[in-house]
Design a protein around this motif. Structure first.
Motif, PDB file in Angstrom:
ATOM      1  N   LEU A  13       0.866  -1.609   0.134  1.00 45.14           N
ATOM      2  CA  LEU A  13      -0.027   0.114  -0.231  1.00 45.14           C
ATOM      3  C   LEU A  13       1.414   0.861  -0.095  1.00 45.14           C
ATOM      4  N   MET A  14       0.573   2.109  -0.931  1.00 43.63           N
ATOM      5  CA  MET A  14       2.241   3.120  -1.579  1.00 43.63           C
ATOM      6  C   MET A  14       0.670   4.221  -0.916  1.00 43.63           C
ATOM      7  N   ILE A  15       1.185   5.013   0.072  1.00 45.21           N
ATOM      8  CA  ILE A  15       0.294   6.191   0.675  1.00 45.21           C
ATOM      9  C   ILE A  15       1.234   7.612  -0.013  1.00 45.21           C
ATOM     10  N   ASP A  16       0.033   8.081  -0.667  1.00 45.99           N
ATOM     11  CA  ASP A  16       0.036  10.124  -0.874  1.00 45.99           C
ATOM     12  C   ASP A  16       1.965  10.308  -1.317  1.00 45.99           C
ATOM     13  N   ILE A  17       1.762   9.350  -2.365  1.00 46.39           N
ATOM     14  CA  ILE A  17       3.441  10.133  -2.663  1.00 46.39           C
ATOM     15  C   ILE A  17       3.038  11.262  -3.821  1.00 46.39           C
ATOM     16  N   GLN A  18       2.617  12.528  -3.429  1.00 43.71           N
ATOM     17  CA  GLN A  18       2.106  13.112  -4.524  1.00 43.71           C
ATOM     18  C   GLN A  18       2.569  14.472  -4.896  1.00 43.71           C
ATOM     19  N   GLU A  19       2.768  15.006  -6.252  1.00 37.45           N
ATOM     20  CA  GLU A  19       3.619  15.934  -6.785  1.00 37.45           C
ATOM     21  C   GLU A  19       3.547  17.594  -5.920  1.00 37.45           C
ATOM     22  N   ARG A  20       2.908  17.503  -5.174  1.00 39.00           N
ATOM     23  CA  ARG A  20       2.787  18.842  -4.559  1.00 39.00           C
ATOM     24  C   ARG A  20       3.168  18.585  -3.101  1.00 39.00           C
ATOM     25  N   LEU A  21       3.344  17.173  -2.618  1.00 39.91           N
ATOM     26  CA  LEU A  21       3.469  16.657  -0.998  1.00 39.91           C
ATOM     27  C   LEU A  21       4.504  16.308  -1.291  1.00 39.91           C
ATOM     28  N   ILE A  22       5.377  15.442  -1.857  1.00 38.43           N
ATOM     29  CA  ILE A  22       6.860  15.020  -2.131  1.00 38.43           C
ATOM     30  C   ILE A  22       7.663  15.985  -1.711  1.00 38.43           C
ATOM     31  N   PRO A  23       7.975  17.216  -2.071  1.00 40.20           N
ATOM     32  CA  PRO A  23       9.127  18.270  -2.370  1.00 40.20           C
ATOM     33  C   PRO A  23       9.170  18.982  -0.758  1.00 40.20           C
ATOM     34  N   ALA A  24       7.946  18.433  -0.190  1.00 36.16           N
ATOM     35  CA  ALA A  24       8.321  19.328   1.545  1.00 36.16           C
ATOM     36  C   ALA A  24       8.520  18.663   2.750  1.00 36.16           C
ATOM     37  N   ILE A  25       9.190  17.305   2.184  1.00 40.80           N
ATOM     38  CA  ILE A  25       9.376  15.962   3.124  1.00 40.80           C
ATOM     39  C   ILE A  25      10.548  16.029   2.880  1.00 40.80           C
ATOM     40  N   TYR A  26      11.318  15.888   3.692  1.00 42.45           N
ATOM     41  CA  TYR A  26      12.934  15.774   4.544  1.00 42.45           C
ATOM     42  C   TYR A  26      13.355  15.246   4.006  1.00 42.45           C
ATOM     43  N   ASN A  27      13.355  13.649   4.060  1.00 42.85           N
ATOM     44  CA  ASN A  27      14.075  12.533   3.308  1.00 42.85           C
ATOM     45  C   ASN A  27      13.310  11.772   1.443  1.00 42.85           C
ATOM     46  N   LYS A  28      12.961  13.175   0.675  1.00 42.03           N
ATOM     47  CA  LYS A  28      12.098  13.021   0.136  1.00 42.03           C
ATOM     48  C   LYS A  28      12.986  11.697  -1.718  1.00 42.03           C
ATOM     49  N   ASP A  29      14.460  12.270  -1.221  1.00 41.90           N
ATOM     50  CA  ASP A  29      15.196  11.831  -2.039  1.00 41.90           C
ATOM     51  C   ASP A  29      15.113  10.111  -1.688  1.00 41.90           C
ATOM     52  N   PHE A 110       3.437   2.187   2.169  1.00 43.09           N
ATOM     53  CA  PHE A 110       5.519   3.315   3.003  1.00 43.09           C
ATOM     54  C   PHE A 110       4.338   4.489   1.949  1.00 43.09           C
ATOM     55  N   GLY A 111       5.307   5.425   2.476  1.00 41.87           N
ATOM     56  CA  GLY A 111       4.313   6.450   1.873  1.00 41.87           C
ATOM     57  C   GLY A 111       4.354   7.612   2.779  1.00 41.87           C
ATOM     58  N   VAL A 112       3.701   8.733   2.524  1.00 38.54           N
ATOM     59  CA  VAL A 112       3.876  10.201   3.486  1.00 38.54           C
ATOM     60  C   VAL A 112       2.296  10.385   3.499  1.00 38.54           C
ATOM     61  N   GLU A 113       2.332  11.479   5.193  1.00 42.83           N
ATOM     62  CA  GLU A 113       3.727  11.826   5.872  1.00 42.83           C
ATOM     63  C   GLU A 113       3.370  10.422   6.737  1.00 42.83           C
ATOM     64  N   THR A 114       4.719  10.368   7.385  1.00 42.68           N
ATOM     65  CA  THR A 114       4.507   9.038   8.454  1.00 42.68           C
ATOM     66  C   THR A 114       3.787   9.267   9.696  1.00 42.68           C
TER      67      THR A 114
END
Length: 190
Positions: A13-29, A110-114
């Protein structure tokens, strides 16, 4: 007691790894790299995948580099609730996946936000669906490392198995020397 991780009884289950959310994630890479590994493993091991998008009109779609890796026939949940399990389309997707793929009692999340959607979904999967929940910790992320780490601790405390994505994949492979092992080994060679 948590069951072992294996490909026969698991789904992703991949949760919300989206275009406008991922740039704000500290460990996005790290999140993107390990999510890529998990999706490639899902394809190689024929694992069912469900993926969610939180309010895509506002936050955008799943990031393109991951969307192209999602196996054909995977179910997408569009949601506004934070937990995937609070959305009726998750129940439909889950039941459909179980009907088509046999008994799947282990969810790899896996996904964001934890600390928001991943944690909420993990709690509901245990309480509502009585599933074994595995958290691919290095494929999860939050805007701050503190929130990410606190959520991982919380999930561990409620019975989730919290491990790196590499552990998930190797346990599903079960042994070296197979065609699947050879296909996935390059994902981990640096």
């Amino acid at each position: 007691m948590h069951k072992s991780i294996n490909a026969m009884s698991s789904f992703l289950l991949m949760i919300d790894i989206q275009e406008r959310l991922i740039p704000a994630i500290y460990n996005k890479d790290e999140v993107l790299e390990n999510s890529t590994r998990l999706l490639k493993a899902a394809k190689e091991l024929s694992l069912p995948v469900i993926f969610s998008e939180q309010y895509p009109k506002g936050i955008g779609s799943t990031v393109p580099e991951l969307k192209t890796l999602i196996p054909e026939g995977s179910e997408m949940i569009e949601k506004t609730e934070f937990s995937c399990c609070k959305n009726s389309s998750f129940g439909d997707a889950f039941l459909n996946m179980r009907f088509n793929s046999g008994t799947k009692d282990t969810a790899v999340l896996f996904g964001v936000e934890t600390h928001i959607c991943v944690l909420g979904t993990a709690i509901d999967m245990i309480e509502k669906y009585h599933l074994n929940v595995v958290i691919a910790a290095d494929a999860c992320g939050s805007r701050t490392p503190e929130n990410h780490n606190l959520a991982l601790e919380a999930m561990r405390s409620i019975g989730c198995l919290v491990v790196p994505s590499e552990t998930v994949i190797y346990h599903m492979l079960r042994k070296a020397g197979t065609p699947q092992f050879k296909a996935l080994l390059p994902l981990f060679k640096q």
